[in-house]
Scaffold this motif. Structure first.
Motif, PDB file in Angstrom:
ATOM      1  N   GLY A 118       0.822  -1.206   0.000  1.00 49.58           N
ATOM      2  CA  GLY A 118       0.000   0.000   0.000  1.00 49.58           C
ATOM      3  C   GLY A 118       0.848   1.245   0.000  1.00 49.58           C
ATOM      4  N   VAL A 119       0.194   2.393   0.035  1.00 51.93           N
ATOM      5  CA  VAL A 119       0.882   3.662  -0.117  1.00 51.93           C
ATOM      6  C   VAL A 119       1.829   3.950   1.043  1.00 51.93           C
ATOM      7  N   ASP A 120       1.542   3.457   2.241  1.00 49.20           N
ATOM      8  CA  ASP A 120       2.422   3.729   3.380  1.00 49.20           C
ATOM      9  C   ASP A 120       3.823   3.174   3.139  1.00 49.20           C
TER      10      ASP A 120
ATOM     11  N   MET B 290       4.996   9.578 -12.831  1.00 48.69           N
ATOM     12  CA  MET B 290       4.494  10.724 -12.075  1.00 48.69           C
ATOM     13  C   MET B 290       5.606  11.712 -11.730  1.00 48.69           C
ATOM     14  N   SER B 291       6.807  11.491 -12.266  1.00 48.44           N
ATOM     15  CA  SER B 291       7.923  12.396 -11.971  1.00 48.44           C
ATOM     16  C   SER B 291       8.055  13.483 -13.030  1.00 48.44           C
ATOM     17  N   THR B 292       7.166  13.492 -14.023  1.00 47.35           N
ATOM     18  CA  THR B 292       7.191  14.484 -15.091  1.00 47.35           C
ATOM     19  C   THR B 292       6.107  15.538 -14.862  1.00 47.35           C
ATOM     20  N   ASP B 293       6.210  16.662 -15.579  1.00 42.44           N
ATOM     21  CA  ASP B 293       5.223  17.736 -15.426  1.00 42.44           C
ATOM     22  C   ASP B 293       3.819  17.247 -15.749  1.00 42.44           C
ATOM     23  N   VAL B 294       3.700  16.470 -16.838  1.00 42.72           N
ATOM     24  CA  VAL B 294       2.429  15.854 -17.210  1.00 42.72           C
ATOM     25  C   VAL B 294       2.587  14.344 -17.046  1.00 42.72           C
ATOM     26  N   PRO B 295       1.747  13.684 -16.252  1.00 44.40           N
ATOM     27  CA  PRO B 295       1.880  12.230 -16.094  1.00 44.40           C
ATOM     28  C   PRO B 295       1.929  11.540 -17.456  1.00 44.40           C
ATOM     29  N   THR B 296       2.873  10.614 -17.605  1.00 42.66           N
ATOM     30  CA  THR B 296       3.154  10.040 -18.919  1.00 42.66           C
ATOM     31  C   THR B 296       3.121   8.517 -18.863  1.00 42.66           C
ATOM     32  N   ILE B 297       2.332   7.911 -19.750  1.00 43.89           N
ATOM     33  CA  ILE B 297       2.281   6.455 -19.838  1.00 43.89           C
ATOM     34  C   ILE B 297       3.521   5.964 -20.574  1.00 43.89           C
ATOM     35  N   LEU B 298       4.338   5.191 -19.874  1.00 40.22           N
ATOM     36  CA  LEU B 298       5.535   4.613 -20.476  1.00 40.22           C
ATOM     37  C   LEU B 298       5.274   3.206 -21.005  1.00 40.22           C
TER      38      LEU B 298
ATOM     39  N   ALA C 129       9.858   7.076  -1.334  1.00 40.76           N
ATOM     40  CA  ALA C 129       9.636   8.116  -2.339  1.00 40.76           C
ATOM     41  C   ALA C 129       9.616   9.512  -1.729  1.00 40.76           C
ATOM     42  N   GLN C 130       9.848  10.507  -2.579  1.00 41.81           N
ATOM     43  CA  GLN C 130       9.629  11.899  -2.206  1.00 41.81           C
ATOM     44  C   GLN C 130       8.128  12.091  -1.949  1.00 41.81           C
ATOM     45  N   PRO C 131       7.732  13.177  -1.260  1.00 42.11           N
ATOM     46  CA  PRO C 131       6.299  13.412  -1.035  1.00 42.11           C
ATOM     47  C   PRO C 131       5.492  13.261  -2.323  1.00 42.11           C
ATOM     48  N   LEU C 132       4.380  12.557  -2.233  1.00 36.38           N
ATOM     49  CA  LEU C 132       3.611  12.221  -3.422  1.00 36.38           C
ATOM     50  C   LEU C 132       2.745  13.394  -3.874  1.00 36.38           C
ATOM     51  N   PRO C 133       2.671  13.622  -5.184  1.00 38.47           N
ATOM     52  CA  PRO C 133       1.783  14.680  -5.686  1.00 38.47           C
ATOM     53  C   PRO C 133       0.321  14.309  -5.462  1.00 38.47           C
ATOM     54  N   ALA C 134      -0.536  15.319  -5.443  1.00 37.37           N
ATOM     55  CA  ALA C 134      -1.961  15.091  -5.183  1.00 37.37           C
ATOM     56  C   ALA C 134      -2.575  14.158  -6.221  1.00 37.37           C
ATOM     57  N   ALA C 135      -2.134  14.274  -7.480  1.00 35.65           N
ATOM     58  CA  ALA C 135      -2.678  13.408  -8.529  1.00 35.65           C
ATOM     59  C   ALA C 135      -2.371  11.948  -8.243  1.00 35.65           C
TER      60      ALA C 135
ATOM     61  N   PHE D   2       7.929   7.376  -9.141  1.00 32.47           N
ATOM     62  CA  PHE D   2       8.114   8.546  -8.284  1.00 32.47           C
ATOM     63  C   PHE D   2       9.598   8.852  -8.115  1.00 32.47           C
ATOM     64  N   GLU D   3       9.877  10.127  -7.831  1.00 31.15           N
ATOM     65  CA  GLU D   3      11.220  10.505  -7.401  1.00 31.15           C
ATOM     66  C   GLU D   3      11.489   9.897  -6.023  1.00 31.15           C
ATOM     67  N   LEU D   4      12.705   9.416  -5.830  1.00 25.82           N
ATOM     68  CA  LEU D   4      13.064   8.753  -4.582  1.00 25.82           C
ATOM     69  C   LEU D   4      13.746   9.698  -3.601  1.00 25.82           C
ATOM     70  N   GLN D   5      13.646   9.378  -2.334  1.00 27.60           N
ATOM     71  CA  GLN D   5      14.500  10.007  -1.336  1.00 27.60           C
ATOM     72  C   GLN D   5      15.941   9.587  -1.625  1.00 27.60           C
TER      73      GLN D   5
END
Length: 339
Positions: free
Chosen positions: A65-67, A182-190, A73-79, A96-99
């Protein structure tokens, strides 16, 4: 090494192997994954060795889960929070960007990001909890071969190379998860997968689909972007349109060896298969075709070897995007032509 088969009531034994730094394949709703302690660099390196996987191909980290994601990870964006609420557990992987220093380069391919997924399979969630750590989990197959949707597929490829396989029967979805950066300005399907672009946009608005070709010296951010994937021993030919099937079947009848045919039941129902062809049904619709794709490729590898496979193509919209992504790679972009 003896590869043991663990049943869901033997989670404690499978977890003990993970804690000991060994590899255990596990089921998900998409395909079987090859599990190792994501925090144990030596164990993670064994994953690459067992699969014959290039070391710059990053791994997906499976969590309960998310916890568990927040620990790394770095703090998660709202999206991202919205997507997690809507689709986890399920076939959606989020990057996500990592710590700094949170996960080893063996997991990330040397990138500052990592991919996380919360699989929708109770025995595997129990395995992660019992192990006490997130698990890396690339598909549990020899690198480049069709992904495994049965424990038997895993056993064929990795018997003697891994400690065990947690067997929970056939997977439900059959193609791997959607990977969304989710690490890009616009979420991108890879990588398209079990969650479609349309479903994502209903939750967070605009997303992009990446068509970037990863170069030889470039590290991909997600699996399936750089190296050959999903290829059976036979050459696959994609039959793009229903009206092409009579010519395709005529071509099959002219071949010296056996030919496999993979299509919807209705597509071939009124056609006569040549004597040297074997039909593997993809079911009734796009949903069943996606579920059966890897099973069909594996069937012709393991149970009924053929020299060529004719496979039905679909429009690359919705779930068809995931299906065609995998089929094009398995075929090496080779399409049937009557010219």
């Amino acid at each position: 090494m003896e590869t043991k088969i663990f049943k869901p009531n033997q989670i404690n034994q499978a977890a003990a192997a993970i804690k000991a730094g060994e590899l255990v394949a596990f089921p998900t709703e998409t395909v079987y994954g090859l599990g190792a302690d994501a925090t144990n660099e030596a164990a993670v390196k064994q994953v690459y060795q067992a699969k014959g996987r290039p070391s710059d191909n990053p791994l997906i980290v499976h969590v309960t889960g998310v916890d568990q994601v927040r620990k790394y990870a770095q703090p998660l964006p709202a999206a991202a929070e919205k997507l997690i609420k809507a689709f986890w557990p399920g076939p959606l992987t989020l990057i996500f960007e990592l710590q700094p220093g949170a996960l080893s380069k063996s997991v990330t391919g040397g990138l500052t990001t990592a991919a996380f997924r919360n699989p929708d399979n109770q025995p595997t969630l129990d395995l992660i909890r019992e192990s006490g750590v997130p698990l890396v989990g690339p598909s549990a197959n020899t690198s480049g071969k069709p992904s495994p949707t049965l424990a038997e597929h895993v056993y064929h490829d990795l018997n003697g190379k891994i400690a065990g396989i947690l067997d929970d029967g056939p997977t439900r979805v059959g193609v791997e998860s959607t990977v969304l950066d989710m690490s890009t300005d616009v979420p991108t399907i890879l990588r398209p997968g079990g969650v479609t672009e349309e479903q994502l946009e209903k939750v967070i608005g605009t997303v992009r689909s990446s068509h970037h070709h990863v170069g030889a010296g470039e590290v991909p951010k997600a699996p399936g972007m750089k190296y050959k994937h999903y290829a059976p021993n036979a050459q696959v030919y994609i039959v793009d349109h229903e009206e092409d099937w009579p010519a395709a079947l005529a071509w099959a009848g002219q071949q010296d060896g056996q030919v496999g045919v993979m299509a919807l039941a209705a597509t071939i129902a009124n056609d006569r298969l040549p004597a040297n062809a074997e039909f593997f049904t993809l079911g009734a619709d796009m949903q069943t075709a996606s579920h059966q794709l890897f099973a069909g490729l594996r069937h012709f590898d393991l149970e009924s070897p053929v020299k060529s496979i004719l496979a039905q193509g679909f429009d690359d919209q919705g779930l068809g995007a995931a299906y065609m992504n995998r089929l094009n790679k398995s075929a090496g972009q080779t399409h049937f032509t009557n010219k």
